[in-house]
Structures are given as C-alpha cells and as structure tokens.
Design an enzyme around this catalytic site. Sequence first.
Site, PDB file in Angstrom:
ATOM      1  N   HIS A 227       0.801  -1.227   0.000  1.00 45.50           N
ATOM      2  CA  HIS A 227       0.000   0.000   0.000  1.00 45.50           C
ATOM      3  C   HIS A 227       0.834   1.277   0.000  1.00 45.50           C
ATOM      4  O   HIS A 227       0.427   2.288  -0.532  1.00 45.50           O
ATOM      5  CB  HIS A 227      -0.987  -0.002   1.184  1.00 45.50           C
ATOM      6  CG  HIS A 227      -0.340  -0.145   2.523  1.00 45.50           C
ATOM      7  ND1 HIS A 227      -0.018  -1.373   3.057  1.00 45.50           N
ATOM      8  CD2 HIS A 227       0.059   0.774   3.443  1.00 45.50           C
ATOM      9  CE1 HIS A 227       0.534  -1.192   4.254  1.00 45.50           C
ATOM     10  NE2 HIS A 227       0.602   0.093   4.504  1.00 45.50           N
ATOM     11  N   ASP A 228       2.017   1.239   0.599  1.00 40.20           N
ATOM     12  CA  ASP A 228       2.839   2.456   0.672  1.00 40.20           C
ATOM     13  C   ASP A 228       4.031   2.434  -0.274  1.00 40.20           C
ATOM     14  O   ASP A 228       4.994   3.181  -0.067  1.00 40.20           O
ATOM     15  CB  ASP A 228       3.323   2.665   2.119  1.00 40.20           C
ATOM     16  CG  ASP A 228       2.317   3.459   2.933  1.00 40.20           C
ATOM     17  OD1 ASP A 228       1.454   4.125   2.324  1.00 40.20           O
ATOM     18  OD2 ASP A 228       2.402   3.415   4.174  1.00 40.20           O
ATOM     19  N   LYS A 231       5.842   5.570  -1.438  1.00 44.23           N
ATOM     20  CA  LYS A 231       6.736   6.378  -0.586  1.00 44.23           C
ATOM     21  C   LYS A 231       8.165   6.388  -1.136  1.00 44.23           C
ATOM     22  O   LYS A 231       8.975   7.203  -0.730  1.00 44.23           O
ATOM     23  CB  LYS A 231       6.694   5.876   0.854  1.00 44.23           C
ATOM     24  CG  LYS A 231       5.398   6.286   1.531  1.00 44.23           C
ATOM     25  CD  LYS A 231       5.417   6.085   3.017  1.00 44.23           C
ATOM     26  CE  LYS A 231       4.111   6.589   3.622  1.00 44.23           C
ATOM     27  NZ  LYS A 231       3.932   6.125   5.001  1.00 44.23           N
ATOM     28  N   HIS A 256       2.092  10.111  -2.178  1.00 47.32           N
ATOM     29  CA  HIS A 256       2.537   8.710  -2.243  1.00 47.32           C
ATOM     30  C   HIS A 256       1.435   7.784  -2.752  1.00 47.32           C
ATOM     31  O   HIS A 256       1.707   6.747  -3.331  1.00 47.32           O
ATOM     32  CB  HIS A 256       3.109   8.237  -0.901  1.00 47.32           C
ATOM     33  CG  HIS A 256       2.078   7.818   0.113  1.00 47.32           C
ATOM     34  ND1 HIS A 256       1.477   8.697   0.964  1.00 47.32           N
ATOM     35  CD2 HIS A 256       1.557   6.601   0.406  1.00 47.32           C
ATOM     36  CE1 HIS A 256       0.628   8.048   1.748  1.00 47.32           C
ATOM     37  NE2 HIS A 256       0.656   6.765   1.425  1.00 47.32           N
ATOM     38  N   HIS A 282      -6.085   3.780  -0.240  1.00 43.21           N
ATOM     39  CA  HIS A 282      -6.039   3.418   1.189  1.00 43.21           C
ATOM     40  C   HIS A 282      -6.132   4.605   2.147  1.00 43.21           C
ATOM     41  O   HIS A 282      -6.317   4.421   3.345  1.00 43.21           O
ATOM     42  CB  HIS A 282      -4.832   2.516   1.510  1.00 43.21           C
ATOM     43  CG  HIS A 282      -3.497   3.204   1.535  1.00 43.21           C
ATOM     44  ND1 HIS A 282      -2.851   3.622   0.399  1.00 43.21           N
ATOM     45  CD2 HIS A 282      -2.667   3.530   2.557  1.00 43.21           C
ATOM     46  CE1 HIS A 282      -1.683   4.168   0.713  1.00 43.21           C
ATOM     47  NE2 HIS A 282      -1.555   4.121   2.024  1.00 43.21           N
ATOM     48  N   HIS A 283      -6.004   5.841   1.636  1.00 44.06           N
ATOM     49  CA  HIS A 283      -6.212   7.016   2.515  1.00 44.06           C
ATOM     50  C   HIS A 283      -7.524   7.738   2.247  1.00 44.06           C
ATOM     51  O   HIS A 283      -7.756   8.823   2.792  1.00 44.06           O
ATOM     52  CB  HIS A 283      -5.038   7.990   2.384  1.00 44.06           C
ATOM     53  CG  HIS A 283      -3.771   7.467   3.006  1.00 44.06           C
ATOM     54  ND1 HIS A 283      -3.612   7.343   4.368  1.00 44.06           N
ATOM     55  CD2 HIS A 283      -2.626   7.002   2.443  1.00 44.06           C
ATOM     56  CE1 HIS A 283      -2.401   6.841   4.623  1.00 44.06           C
ATOM     57  NE2 HIS A 283      -1.782   6.613   3.462  1.00 44.06           N
ATOM     58  N   ASP A 311      -4.673  -1.003   7.792  1.00 46.81           N
ATOM     59  CA  ASP A 311      -3.439  -0.216   7.884  1.00 46.81           C
ATOM     60  C   ASP A 311      -3.463   0.661   9.133  1.00 46.81           C
ATOM     61  O   ASP A 311      -2.489   0.715   9.888  1.00 46.81           O
ATOM     62  CB  ASP A 311      -3.276   0.630   6.617  1.00 46.81           C
ATOM     63  CG  ASP A 311      -1.948   1.384   6.589  1.00 46.81           C
ATOM     64  OD1 ASP A 311      -0.958   0.859   7.145  1.00 46.81           O
ATOM     65  OD2 ASP A 311      -1.905   2.480   6.006  1.00 46.81           O
TER      66      ASP A 311
HETATM   67 FE   LIG Z   1      -0.085   5.321   3.020  1.00 45.16          FE
HETATM   68 FE   LIG Z   2       1.140   1.190   6.329  1.00 42.61          FE
END
Ligand SMILES: [Fe+2]
Ligand SMILES: [Fe+2]
Length: 367
Positions: A227-228, A231, A256, A282-283, A311
């Site tokens: 998911h990240d 970044k 990100h 996811h955010h 998360d």
């Molecule tokens: Fe994230």
């Molecule tokens: Fe995470």
Amino acid sequence: MREQIENPDYKLNVLIELGKILVHEHRLDNVLMNMADFAREILSADRCSIFIHDAKRNELWTKIAHGVDEIRIPADKGIAGYAALSKDIQIVVDAYNDFRFNPEIDRVTGYFTKTVLAVPLLNSQDETIGVFQALNKKSGLFTNMDAELLLLISNNTSYALENALLYEKLRDTQTKIVDKLSSAAEFKDNETSAHTKRVGLYSALLAEGYGMRKRDIEIIKLASPMHDAGKIGISDDILKKPSKLDIQEFEDMKKHSLIGYELLYDDDSEILKAAAIIAKDHHEKYNGSGYPYGLESDEISIHGRIVAITDVFDALTSKRPYKEAWEFDKAIDFIKSNRGTHFDPILVDLFLRDIIKVKNIYNELKD
Ligand SMILES: [Fe+2]
Ligand SMILES: [Fe+2]
C-alpha cells in the site's frame, strides 16, 4: 472402449478420447485424475497412480493414486524408481519374484501387487518429471500393446504436468517479487516488515468475512502489503522528519498514493492491479474527507476500504519512532468510533465480529 482398441485405428481413438478429457478440464488435479481413470479402463488395470518427481528430496510422490493416500518413495527404488531412472518402460509379470520390486509399499498400503506397468513422464528437456504406473491387470499380463497405450497417454500427461509445474514456479517467483517490492517501501519509511505482513493477514481476514472468492482473498493478501510503495517517490526529509509535517510537507506526503498507483499498475497482473488500486485508495475515507480524490462510500474500491481499516489498526498497535504502540483494546475502540466516518461501517462490523482471529494475528506477529 475395448472394441475401439481392437480396431486398427485404436491409437487414433485413444487420442480422440484423451482430447475430450483435456478440452473439458483445465485444473491439473482433475486432468490427472481423468487420465488415471482413463488409463485404468483402457488397460483393464486394477489401479493407476501418477507420481511426481521431487528433485530436491530425490523422491517420487503420488499426486494421484487409486485407493491410497499420498505415498513417498526414494526416486531410485521400486518399479516406479526404475522407470524414473532408466527413462524406460518397465513391465513386471510377477512382482514378488522381480528384483526391481519394492514390497515395502504393499506392506504400508495393505495391497498385493502382482503385475506392474510403469512409464516415465519426461519433460521437453527429456528430464524425468514423474512416472505413470498401472497395477494388477484384471486378467493376464500387461502386454506390449498396453505399454504402447500407456506411453501415448503419458506423453499427454507429461505435457499437462510440465505446464502446471512451470505455472507454479511462476506463481512462486511472482510472490517473491511482490514481497521484495513491499520491503523496498519499508526501507524508505522505517516501517517494519511485520507491519506489511500483518496488514496482508488482517486484509485477507476481512476479505474472507466480506465473502470474497478464495482467489480474490489471496490477491488482497499479496497486494495489500504494497500500500505504501509510492513512498519510494517521497523525499527522506519528509518521511524521516521527527516532528509534525507542515501543510506543504503534508501535501507532498499525500502524493505517495498516486505515485504508488502509477508505479504498480499493470493490466496483465491481477496482483499488481489490485496493489495499485489499494495504493491509490487506502487514505480515502468513507465520508469523503480522505485523499487523493475525496471519494466516499462505495466510490472507494472495496480493496481500499479494507486496507483503510487494517493499515490504521496496525499502525496504531505498532511502535513508531514518534509514538508508543497502543493497547489492542484502545485501537479497537478507535476503529469503532470512526465507524461510518473514516471507515466503511459494514467492514468495521465484520472486523469486530472476527475480533478473536484479529487478536490471534496481533499476538502471533508481534514486533
Ligand atoms: Fe499510506
Ligand atoms: Fe502502512
């Protein structure tokens, strides 16, 4: 069927029958089971087994076997071992008076072997990948014609088996690459690999509770740890800043999600496609106050709504450079109190319903 075999065109007929099996069935186990049934009928044998060669352990094991569970034997012992090693057909007319025979298997299975026909399964590089074996012809002995027929069936079996084994290897490699991609983002972000692994397990649990198909559960388990991944595109000054981010820094950090989407999206891979959607969503928050697009309720993908919960829950219960780990119950209360605002209410209910399983993952994979 017997009449067809006695016909001069029997080989053609056998091939047609085999073709029918292969056309209608694509799952390897079913293809092999059909092959074994077909061989048993056509050879008038009592039982058939298809062994697979396990090169690492130098063993043959029964992928398919009439009347018995999985058996493992040394790859160089017994009639099947002889077929594997010599890459040649083995015909046995009286097992207990044959030096190639290994009576150990009969002792384990309680069977009494009299006659055997074993044919090696070879891949396109002419390496042994298994053995096709028929036991106890119902009347008389296995003939050369039987051997020829089994060889014909085995050539098709080898083909199906080789493809399946290659596919399995490919899946393995794909899983490894996915794991490595997840760790790449962790390096950048000071997160632990236990975090991404737990997010994968919590997400699979929620997907299962939601009633997703087995294959989709597997996909979300593999995809959610990434998911990240976006970044990778965020500067270390922001990612490693020990104090709170200012407004501009936070705007940069938000990028990100879309960087991850661009990085991961691949039309040809179900896993990468799911991973990209998760990275993007996811955010997002259920009430529309999230980012990058401020989507609400089911405008947000189900994958995104699931990982939003898992998360956050795992981030709360983990120790981070800037905070202590929250107690399990305190984190659960946070999820509850954001039901319908940040998180999808139905998914929150499912998460709470399965709280015992959540706790098991939490306990088993502690940092
Ligand atoms: Fe994230
Ligand atoms: Fe995470």
